[in-house]
Scaffold this active site. Structure first.
Site, PDB file in Angstrom:
ATOM      1  N   MET A   1      40.432  42.354  27.165  1.00  0.00           N
ATOM      2  CA  MET A   1      40.327  41.836  28.520  1.00  0.00           C
ATOM      3  C   MET A   1      39.066  42.366  29.215  1.00  0.00           C
ATOM      4  O   MET A   1      38.601  43.463  28.933  1.00  0.00           O
ATOM      5  CB  MET A   1      41.563  42.203  29.335  1.00  0.00           C
ATOM      6  CG  MET A   1      42.781  41.371  28.991  1.00  0.00           C
ATOM      7  SD  MET A   1      44.182  41.711  30.096  1.00  0.00           S
ATOM      8  CE  MET A   1      45.285  40.369  29.622  1.00  0.00           C
ATOM      9  N   GLY A   2      38.549  41.573  30.139  1.00  0.00           N
ATOM     10  CA  GLY A   2      37.339  41.926  30.876  1.00  0.00           C
ATOM     11  C   GLY A   2      36.557  40.680  31.209  1.00  0.00           C
ATOM     12  O   GLY A   2      35.741  40.222  30.403  1.00  0.00           O
TER      13      GLY A   2
ATOM     14  N   TYR B   1      47.574  42.110  26.602  1.00  0.00           N
ATOM     15  CA  TYR B   1      48.924  42.303  27.124  1.00  0.00           C
ATOM     16  C   TYR B   1      49.560  43.577  26.579  1.00  0.00           C
ATOM     17  O   TYR B   1      50.317  44.258  27.277  1.00  0.00           O
ATOM     18  CB  TYR B   1      49.799  41.086  26.814  1.00  0.00           C
ATOM     19  CG  TYR B   1      49.340  39.839  27.536  1.00  0.00           C
ATOM     20  CD1 TYR B   1      49.285  39.813  28.921  1.00  0.00           C
ATOM     21  CD2 TYR B   1      48.951  38.704  26.831  1.00  0.00           C
ATOM     22  CE1 TYR B   1      48.847  38.684  29.592  1.00  0.00           C
ATOM     23  CE2 TYR B   1      48.507  37.560  27.500  1.00  0.00           C
ATOM     24  CZ  TYR B   1      48.458  37.556  28.879  1.00  0.00           C
ATOM     25  OH  TYR B   1      48.014  36.439  29.549  1.00  0.00           O
TER      26      TYR B   1
ATOM     27  N   ASP C   1      40.138  44.583  42.284  1.00  0.00           N
ATOM     28  CA  ASP C   1      39.118  44.059  43.183  1.00  0.00           C
ATOM     29  C   ASP C   1      39.672  42.972  44.091  1.00  0.00           C
ATOM     30  O   ASP C   1      39.474  42.991  45.314  1.00  0.00           O
ATOM     31  CB  ASP C   1      37.950  43.516  42.351  1.00  0.00           C
ATOM     32  CG  ASP C   1      36.750  43.154  43.210  1.00  0.00           C
ATOM     33  OD1 ASP C   1      36.466  43.887  44.171  1.00  0.00           O
ATOM     34  OD2 ASP C   1      36.093  42.138  42.919  1.00  0.00           O
TER      35      ASP C   1
ATOM     36  N   ALA D   1      47.888  46.313  25.763  1.00  0.00           N
ATOM     37  CA  ALA D   1      47.229  47.460  26.378  1.00  0.00           C
ATOM     38  C   ALA D   1      47.598  47.627  27.846  1.00  0.00           C
ATOM     39  O   ALA D   1      47.840  48.744  28.320  1.00  0.00           O
ATOM     40  CB  ALA D   1      45.711  47.324  26.233  1.00  0.00           C
TER      41      ALA D   1
ATOM     42  N   ASP E   1      39.788  46.790  34.112  1.00  0.00           N
ATOM     43  CA  ASP E   1      38.378  46.410  33.990  1.00  0.00           C
ATOM     44  C   ASP E   1      37.439  47.510  34.488  1.00  0.00           C
ATOM     45  O   ASP E   1      36.255  47.504  34.168  1.00  0.00           O
ATOM     46  CB  ASP E   1      38.092  45.134  34.784  1.00  0.00           C
ATOM     47  CG  ASP E   1      38.800  43.924  34.201  1.00  0.00           C
ATOM     48  OD1 ASP E   1      39.200  43.983  33.027  1.00  0.00           O
ATOM     49  OD2 ASP E   1      38.947  42.924  34.922  1.00  0.00           O
TER      50      ASP E   1
END
Length: 402
Positions: A243-244, A374, A169, A376, A200
């Site tokens: 993460m997200g 990290y 993004d 993934a 994400d």
């Protein structure tokens, strides 16, 4: 014939659909005067540039490989007469500082080996072109310079016709800013084709971004090992932080892939052992999109702890951050932010925060926080992502030539 390239455009690509974010608003067949000389672009002779930017994702190497493959194929098939492929190193930093290299045509066919690599083969960075102070502070441009103008002049100097931005993004938002700037200030001489990568999966209106499926798969593999720690201590709490920042997609997709494997592939002996499907199951999935009542969840999960002797929580790193930040500010603590204005999640540390809160609520003897991010995001693309990247790269090259 020689003519000017159409106004700069940014494309977010998904399968056979091209979503034009900045439309062609000026398509002049006349020479445009720039700095007292005339510039014309022969469209069959292509100077192509690529850059990867933002956080890593399991797709960057494959995206670069496929773009090179399809540009080289266009040259071989006579769709273009000449081809130069330039790599800007470390994302927008390379564009600003002029750190780049033109690939030798001799190695085009060898670039398929990039599919076997994770990470970026040309380096990444997080740079916001509209954050002038940060660009100056980091030495990417000089005092008094506008990073957008510096980047535009670099592309003009390098005679770039097409710029492939491989990012999420933030990267493609910056590409849109640069594209708009070039259109308004320099007549739109560069076509920008954005390749939407992010684990994400939060680039609207894209349905599936590059790397998200692989990252979910790798996060599930990560937890298949970590969950065994539930047997290391009585009343064990494990928080798997995924993460997200604002999107819970990766956390939910990771939990689903893990649970699918648990239900469909993992076998348990039965009575007489403490390990079971219940003890290895996903007991909670917390994501930013859904408000979290920690007291209510604590009561529910305590019943799980009493029954199985452990609790496994999948936590999206952005879940509950607003509440944590509010507590930090009320306590007079500083909240660090990056150049894009994002809260530094490493400093907020949601996993540790919720581990401490839940440990007391559940009566856990031990709490363990494990972050798969990290692991993934650094993997190479899986078959699903590679197919998606290939289709989009093919369309991206074709649209740039058109």
């Amino acid at each position: 014939p020689s003519f000017y390239a159409p106004a700069s455009r940014v494309y977010f690509l998904f399968h056979k659909t091209i979503h034009s974010i900045i439309h062609n608003t000026a398509n002049s067949a006349h020479a445009l005067q720039q700095n007292n000389y005339y510039i014309t672009i022969t469209m069959t002779s292509m100077n192509v540039a690529m850059m990867t930017s933002g956080g890593l994702a399991p797709c960057l190497s494959s995206a670069v490989a496929y773009l090179i493959e399809f540009w080289a194929a266009a040259l071989k098939e006579g769709k273009i007469s000449e081809l130069n492929i330039r790599m800007y190193y470390d994302g927008y930093k390379g564009v600003l500082t002029g750190d780049s290299k033109v690939l030798s045509a001799d190695i085009y066919d060898d670039c398929s080996c990039l599919h076997e690599l994770g990470g970026s083969p040309i380096g990444n960075s997080r740079v916001k072109l509209t954050n002038i102070a940060d660009c100056i502070k980091r030495g990417f441009c000089k005092e008094g310079e506008d990073p957008l103008e510096v980047a535009a002049q670099r592309l003009i100097k390098d005679e770039v016709n097409v710029l492939h931005t491989i990012g999420g993004d933030d990267t493609n938002t910056q590409a849109a800013e640069l594209s708009k700037y070039i259109l308004e200030k320099h007549g739109g001489k560069v076509v920008v084709v954005g390749m939407p990568k992010t684990i994400d999966n939060d680039v609207f209106p894209i349905v599936q971004t590059f790397g998200a499926d692989t990252a979910a798969q790798q996060g599930a593999i990560f937890f298949e090992n970590v969950v065994s720690e539930s047997s290391a201590n009585p009343r064990m709490l494990i928080i798997h932080e995924v993460m997200g920042r604002d999107s819970g997609y990766l956390c939910a997709a990771t939990a689903k892939k893990y649970r699918d494997s648990l239900v469909n592939a993992t076998k348990f002996v039965g009575p007489g052992f403490t390990v079971s499907q219940k003890s290895r199951d996903v007991h909670a999935v917390w994501i930013p999109e859904i408000p979290l009542d920690i007291i209510e969840e604590g009561e529910r999960l305590k019943a799980v702890m009493d029954e199985t002797g452990c609790v496994n929580v999948f936590l999206s790193e952005g879940a509950g951050v607003e509440e944590i930040v509010a507590e930090m500010l009320s306590a007079g603590k500083a909240v660090e932010r990056d150049s894009f204005g994002h809260i530094s999640l490493a400093k907020v540390n949601p996993g540790e925060y919720f581990a401490n809160r839940l440990k007391d609520l559940l009566g856990a003897e031990k709490a363990l926080v494990q972050k798969s991010g990290y692991f993934a995001r650094s993997a190479k693309s899986n078959d699903f992502d590679r197919k998606l990247i290939r289709e989009c790269a093919e369309i991206g090259v074709a649209s740039a030539i058109e």
